[in-house]
Every structure is written in C-alpha cells, then in structure tokens.
Write an enzyme that holds these catalytic residues in place. Structure first.
Site: not given
Ligand code: LLP
Length: 409
Positions: A226, A267, A310, A337
C-alpha cells in the site's frame, strides 16, 4: 527515461524509435528504476529486514518477476494463475503466500498441493473447506477496521470492506482451525493502497501483534502493501524511510518485550513497479471542438484503466516533441467506444501531430495487469530497457489468433 533533442529516450532509444520497432501501443519498463525502488524499500526497512513479497497483481510479467526474484523478493499471489506464474519464474513455494478472496475449492486444492500457505479471508472458507487444511500451516487475514487508502476503491481494511476477518470472528476461526487440526502460523492484513499516513499502518499492525500474543505457533505477521508513489511532480508519496523506520522500531520492540522471534512480511506492489513502467501510444487524430482540443490515441482504458476507474492522474508527455511552441491544454482520449475512455483531462502539452508518440507515466503497476481485450483490441507488447543493451521484448503483442479463445469453438 530522459529528454534529449526535445524527445523522450529510454536508454539509447527514442520513444518514437521503440514504437517503430515494436509497434504501438507499447509498454516499456526500465530495469534501473525497478532496482532503485527495491533498494529504497529494503533500506527503509533495514532495521527489521522483512521478507518483501511482491504483490504480483501489480505486474505479472514473468521477466519482471524474475528480476524481482534475483533482487531477493518473494511473491504475494491472489490466484492459482499467479502462483503458476511465480513457480514458473523460479520462486520456491515457501517464498509465496496466497491472499485470495472468495477462493473456490479447486483454488485451495491447487494452492495447498503446491505447499503454499493461504491467508484465510473468511469464515465460510473454513466451514466449507476446513478438511483441506488438516495438518497444514495456515495464516489468517484480519480486518483491523481502520480506514486507509487513497480512494474508496483502495480502502480495504474497514468493517464494510469485503476483505478479511473481523476481530469479533477471530475466536470462531481459531475453533475451526482446531477442529481441522490446522496450524496457525501467521496473521495478515492489507488495509489499502496509496497509504500516506504511517499511523493507520502502525495502529493496524499493533492489532495484529496483540492478536499474535496469545498464539505461540505464530511465526510471522504480514502487514500487506500500500505504499504510494508520486503520480505528478507535486504529488505526495509515502515517506518510505519514515514508515520503514517506525514500523521496524515498533515491531522490534514488540518482539523484544515479549520474547518472540517473529518474521515481518511486507507486500508492496505499486511502490516497486509503478515508476519503472510507461505506456507509449501513437496519436491518431486531433479534434478541435468549440471548447476543447481532443487528442485521440491508439490505446485507452482497455490498456490503462486507472484514469477511468479511479479518476487517477497519470502524467502524459509528448515524447516526440517534449516542449514545442504550440503548447495548449488538451484532453487525451483513447480508441474505445466508451465516454469514460479519457486518459488525461486538461493537459498542457505540445499539441501533437498525427503519428507523434505520447508517453504515459507510472504505468508499471496495475497497467498491463488490469488490461483487457475490450472492443477486441489486442493487448500491447512489453519491452525491457536495461542499461546500454538493446531493448528486449518481454511479451509479444497479441495477434488476431489470440481472439479465438474468446469464441466457443
Ligand atoms: N497485498 C494485498 C493482499 C493486496 O490486495 C494488494 C493490492 C497489495 C498487497 C499491494 O498493494 P499496493 O502496494 O500495490 O498498493 N488497482 C489499484 C490498487 C489495488 C490494489 C489491490 N490490492 C491501483 O491501480 O491503484
């Protein structure tokens, strides 16, 4: 990426030349940036030396996975498909964790038969499939009931989110684990993406640690990913050094005070790969309406859905003419489209000519991995830029034959 002769270059190749060679649209990744981000993260958390599991939902290109493996990462997978890719890239089962939501019995069978630990996301999963975990190590995804994340769709750790088990159901889960003779070895959370406030992460980690106190069998806590990156110059990114230092300190204090030898897992997805990736696209039309100038491209929300989904901002540069005289506010649109198919609104760029190449930044995470074949448009090729070496094709562009899997015969 650098600017030379008013054009964007990757290594020794201009963006325009890459498009000539590999076609448009094109995903481009810079190896050096991947390495830089990995090292930044590792350094920020140096006091607790966590296992870094790359959330490969952000980018599951197998060559990217192999690079991260060489750097020392493991994998956070969400599905059997991602496990399959990770194993194929050479990760060992013990370097992979599965955090899936609404897994089927077959998903669970595939995962446990490959000796990969699952973060259990809900009570029903154990009620229905507890037998599959007999004698196995498991981990539980807790929902700390904390709001975090940069957009409502990215806020995953609160009580109304579909993810994780609320603390009130924890004892029920423990009962089910006992009944099925499963061994609780870890606790997990992922409270959201684009977290900038370290406090929410620290508070929710405290809840995990507190829950871990009662269970000697727990050997790791996994605090999810995150971390936010900058999408434009004035944007805030997660202060990774601050967050890394504070988490490490709190985690180490807990272990010391309670004489526990826990392993910390993080993660990250976006932080590792976002800035290394770019989507190049060739301009196909310029439309001057009463109020605005619209620049039409040969890609769109099918290849980069973040702006439509988003309302995310991705910086867009005219890579063929970075700072020309005819600078205007334009809207950059795609070839789908759909009216939502806007890649950038009110962008002050050099008005492109037809055939100019635009470079969309921060496309390395949740770009290709969220792409679709909507409108029966092919998925683009992906290219890796590494030092002075020639650009390397790491995934071919789709061809019409690839459309057959969409038909029933
Ligand atoms: N761990 C778990 C269980 C997750 O579900 C996610 C992301 C991560 C780690 C990694 O999160 P990150 O470090 O990438 O923020 N598609 C969205 C982000 C959704 C992430 C879903 N889960 C975007 O483009 O901002």
């Amino acid at each position: 990426m650098k600017v030379e002769n008013n054009q964007i270059y990757f290594g020794n190749e201009s963006a325009a030349r890459l498009v000539e060679q590999f076609g448009s649209p094109l995903y481009v990744y810079e190896y050096d940036i991947l390495v830089r981000q990995y090292e930044r993260l590792k350094n920020a958390f140096k006091d607790s030396t966590p296992s870094i599991l790359f959330a490969c939902k952000a980018n599951s290109n197998i060559e990217i996975l192999k690079i991260l493996k060489r750097l020392g990462a493991g994998i956070d997978a969400v599905s059997p498909g991602e496990i399959f890719l990770a194993l194929h890239a050479g990760f060992k089962p013990e370097q992979i964790l599965l955090t899936g939501t609404n897994l089927t019995r077959d998903d669970i069978i595939y995962t446990v038969e490959n000796n990969i630990i699952i973060n259990i996301d809900n009570v029903s999963m154990l009620e229905e499939n507890g037998d599959l975990f007999t004698g196995r190590d498991v981990s539980i995804r807790l929902n700390p009931d904390i709001h975090s994340g940069g957009h409502t769709y990215l806020d995953t750790g609160h009580r109304d989110s579909k993810f994780g088990i609320l603390h009130k159901d924890f004892s029920k889960i423990i009962g089910l684990l006992k009944r099925h003779n499963a061994n609780l070895v870890g606790l997990h959370q992922h409270i959201g993406s684009e977290i900038t406030a370290a406090d929410s992460l620290l508070d929710s980690m405290d809840k995990l640690l507190e829950a871990a106190l009662a269970y000697e069998s727990i050997s790791f806590i996994d605090i999810g990913g995150g971390y936010k990156v900058k999408y434009h110059e004035d944007d805030t990114e997660t202060d990774i050094d601050d967050i890394g230092t504070r988490i490490s300190e709190r985690f180490n204090d807990f272990c010391q005070k309670n004489e526990r030898n826990l392993r910390l897992i993080i993660e990250p997805g976006k932080f590792l790969v976002s800035e290394s990736g770019y989507l190049l696209t060739a301009v196909q039309s310029i439309k001057r309406n009463e109020e605005k100038v619209m620049v039409g491209t040969d890609t769109g929300m099918n290849h980069l859905i973040r702006p439509a989904l988003y309302q995310a901002y991705h910086e867009i540069i005219n890579a063929s003419n970075v700072s020309g005289d005819n600078n205007e506010k334009v809207e950059i649109v795609g070839n789908m489209c759909e009216s939502a198919d806007v890649l950038g609104k009110d962008r002050q760029i050099t008005v492109p000519g037809i055939g100019d190449v635009l470079c969309i930044k921060n496309a390395g995470s949740y770009g290709y991995s969220m792409a679709s074949m909507y409108n029966a448009r092919m998925l683009p090729a992906e290219v890796l830029i590494q030092g002075g070496r020639p650009p390397r094709l790491i995934r071919r562009r789709q061809i019409f034959d690839d459309l057959f899997f969409l038909t029933s015969d």
